[in-house]
Design a protein around this motif. Structure first.
Motif, PDB file in Angstrom:
ATOM      1  N   GLU A 259       0.907  -1.078   0.003  1.00 33.95           N
ATOM      2  CA  GLU A 259       0.077  -0.182  -0.101  1.00 33.95           C
ATOM      3  C   GLU A 259       0.961   1.399  -0.041  1.00 33.95           C
ATOM      4  O   GLU A 259       0.429   2.229  -0.776  1.00 33.95           O
ATOM      5  CB  GLU A 259      -0.758  -0.191   1.341  1.00 33.95           C
ATOM      6  CG  GLU A 259      -2.148  -0.867   1.107  1.00 33.95           C
ATOM      7  CD  GLU A 259      -2.994  -0.538  -0.008  1.00 33.95           C
ATOM      8  OE1 GLU A 259      -3.511   0.636  -0.087  1.00 33.95           O
ATOM      9  OE2 GLU A 259      -3.136  -1.271  -0.822  1.00 33.95           O
TER      10      GLU A 259
ATOM     11  N   LEU B  56       2.279   1.599  -3.240  1.00 40.43           N
ATOM     12  CA  LEU B  56       1.121   2.235  -4.322  1.00 40.43           C
ATOM     13  C   LEU B  56       0.845   3.687  -4.229  1.00 40.43           C
ATOM     14  O   LEU B  56       0.482   4.300  -5.074  1.00 40.43           O
ATOM     15  CB  LEU B  56       0.058   1.166  -4.201  1.00 40.43           C
ATOM     16  CG  LEU B  56       0.092  -0.079  -4.830  1.00 40.43           C
ATOM     17  CD1 LEU B  56      -0.863  -0.917  -4.706  1.00 40.43           C
ATOM     18  CD2 LEU B  56       0.429  -0.233  -6.404  1.00 40.43           C
TER      19      LEU B  56
ATOM     20  N   GLU C 250       3.602   5.469  -5.694  1.00 45.94           N
ATOM     21  CA  GLU C 250       3.550   5.413  -7.206  1.00 45.94           C
ATOM     22  C   GLU C 250       2.349   6.361  -7.571  1.00 45.94           C
ATOM     23  O   GLU C 250       2.414   7.018  -8.790  1.00 45.94           O
ATOM     24  CB  GLU C 250       3.461   4.187  -7.772  1.00 45.94           C
ATOM     25  CG  GLU C 250       4.659   3.367  -7.588  1.00 45.94           C
ATOM     26  CD  GLU C 250       4.570   2.069  -7.819  1.00 45.94           C
ATOM     27  OE1 GLU C 250       5.619   1.466  -8.185  1.00 45.94           O
ATOM     28  OE2 GLU C 250       3.688   1.495  -8.068  1.00 45.94           O
TER      29      GLU C 250
ATOM     30  N   ARG D 258      -7.105   6.550  -4.881  1.00 49.54           N
ATOM     31  CA  ARG D 258      -6.261   6.406  -3.907  1.00 49.54           C
ATOM     32  C   ARG D 258      -5.938   7.824  -3.407  1.00 49.54           C
ATOM     33  O   ARG D 258      -5.486   8.100  -2.267  1.00 49.54           O
ATOM     34  CB  ARG D 258      -4.792   5.965  -4.593  1.00 49.54           C
ATOM     35  CG  ARG D 258      -3.945   5.195  -3.372  1.00 49.54           C
ATOM     36  CD  ARG D 258      -2.861   4.605  -4.152  1.00 49.54           C
ATOM     37  NE  ARG D 258      -3.191   3.109  -4.196  1.00 49.54           N
ATOM     38  CZ  ARG D 258      -3.014   2.124  -3.360  1.00 49.54           C
ATOM     39  NH1 ARG D 258      -2.839   2.725  -2.326  1.00 49.54           N
ATOM     40  NH2 ARG D 258      -3.656   0.945  -3.502  1.00 49.54           N
TER      41      ARG D 258
END
Ligand code: FAD
Length: 399
Positions: free
Chosen positions: A232, A235, A238, A397
């Motif tokens: 997580e 990510l 990113e 996200r």
């Protein structure tokens, strides 16, 4: 490293017939890769491009013919590099407080922060004797000789140590006039975009390092990346990186189109530059720090590239104007020519309510709320860019 940077054509392709139709895009894409490896040396590349751009736009045909081919040279024997000496003890953010005096084609004063200090071609701000106070009395000059130029000290810096930054005393140093303060603003505008490219590059490199490491490092019987919290964290990084990368290259694209004569793109570019400088510069340190933590102890050790990257990244929110100064500039540009409206019209197609609220907040905005407003506008625009290319996972996200 210089041979790689200039030899790649990163600067050359903007000033030679070989440039093609999208020299900024190609140059900044190359710069992105280069700055991943060496952020400090990307500064002289930026300065060289900046001097070439300003001389091309503001210089006489004779000055252009004499200077620009050297700035755009791939070959080290032919090449001149650039610099910009603006900051003085009297003012860094407050450039209008500059005290360096121009008299009979010569400058006398003290420049306090001069990166790539041994450059061949330097753009300098100074005030002609008797000119008005503030930025409106400043002119931009080109310094090509070392006569009357003394480097009094090299700064001992936290980072970007691969490139020298010095303090320079000018004593009747001969210069050529290039233009008004707007010529220097042209260079600053470009260097703020370089700053954003450097920021997304250092973040990108840190993420590569972290991903590579945690795919191989094992903990509790499996690779670290297979632990949900580690995955997580990666990510999240990113997603932040992709959003910042899109915002940065959207600005590069706007510059490209503006240079081709597109007025809307020029307005958008002027709105975007302080925003992209502010948000990417601010993002670099926490992202590199998070990547360092993901790797663990090994990334804190000087054999790893991460310590250097963390030190280098800390300059990004400071030089070329601090975050608060960028926010004030974004506000000034928005009030003056409404370039943010072009951003809002894009946002409206994806997130109509958010666009409405940001637009409404602008009408009652004062300085105290400006940073929050700029952050919100930037984030909404990033989400829009992500949504436009179908990156819904990243949108969720970051929302
Ligand atoms: C490594 C390095 C290399 C550099 N290289 C160069 C170079 O090559 N050429 C060059 O010209 N300069 C260079 N600089 C200088 C850099 O651009 C300045 O440091 C920067 O613009 C900030 O100016 P300052 O340091 O004078 O801070 P100041 O202007 O004194 O600001 C101090 C604080 O006050 C805040 N502040 C000021 N005004 C306001 C306001 N109106 N509202 C809210 N907050 C405000 C600032 O945000 C900052 O937090 C370099 C700096 C560094 C660190």
């Amino acid at each position: 490293m210089e041979a790689i940077a200039y030899g790649s054509g990163m600067v050359a392709l903007k000033y030679a017939a070989e440039g093609g139709r999208a020299p900024h895009l190609i140059s900044f894409a190359l710069g992105y890769l280069f700055a991943m490896a060496e952020m400090g040396l990307y500064c002289p590349v930026c300065m060289t491009d900046g001097v070439a751009r300003v001389v091309t736009r503001y210089g006489t045909p004779e000055q252009i013919a004499r200077v620009v081919p050297h700035m755009g040279a791939r070959d080290a024997a032919e090449r001149w590099t650039g610099a910009m000496f603006v900051t003085e003890q009297a003012g860094g953010s407050d450039v209008g407080a500059n005290e360096t005096i121009a008299r009979n084609g010569r400058l006398t004063g003290f420049k306090w922060f001069c990166s790539n200090v041994d450059a061949n071609a330097v753009l300098i701000t100074a005030r002609p004797e008797g000119a008005p106070a503030g930025t409106k009395g400043l002119r931009t000059f080109l310094l090509l000789s070392r006569e009357g130029v003394q480097i009094e000290r090299l700064k001992v810096k936290l980072g970007v140590r691969s490139m020298p930054t010095g303090e320079v005393r000018l004593t009747d140093a001969p210069v050529e006039e290039i233009g008004g303060f707007d010529a220097m603003l042209e260079m600053m505008n470009l260097s703020r975009l370089y700053n954003a490219v450097a920021a997304v590059a250092v973040i990108g490199r840190a993420i590569h390092e972290a991903r590579y490491y945690i795919e191989r490092r094992r903990a509790f019987g499996r690779p670290v990346i297979e632990h949900p919290l580690a995955a997580e964290t990666l990510l999240d990084l990113e997603a932040e990186h992709l959003a910042a990368l899109l915002l940065t290259f959207e600005t590069v694209d706007a510059l490209q189109r503006a240079d081709a004569g597109d007025e809307d793109a020029a307005r958008m570019q002027r709105a975007l530059v302080p925003i992209v400088k502010a948000v990417t510069g601010k993002l670099a340190v926490p992202c590199v720090s998070e990547a360092m933590e993901l790797i663990g102890g090994n990334a804190y050790i000087e054999e790893s590239p991460l310590p250097r990257m963390l030190r280098d990244a800390q300059v990004l929110p400071i030089w070329e104007g601090t975050t608060n100064i960028m926010v004030l500039d974004a506000l000034r540009v928005a009030r003056k020519e409404g370039g943010h409206e072009i951003m809002l019209s894009r946002i409206r197609r994806q997130f109509p309510r958010e666009a409405e609220e940001i637009g409404a907040a602008f009408s009652t905005l004062d300085e105290r709320g400006a940073r929050e407003w700029v952050d919100r506008l930037a984030r909404a625009f990033e989400l829009t860019l992500l949504a436009e290319i179908g990156k819904d996972g990243a949108v969720e996200r970051l929302r």
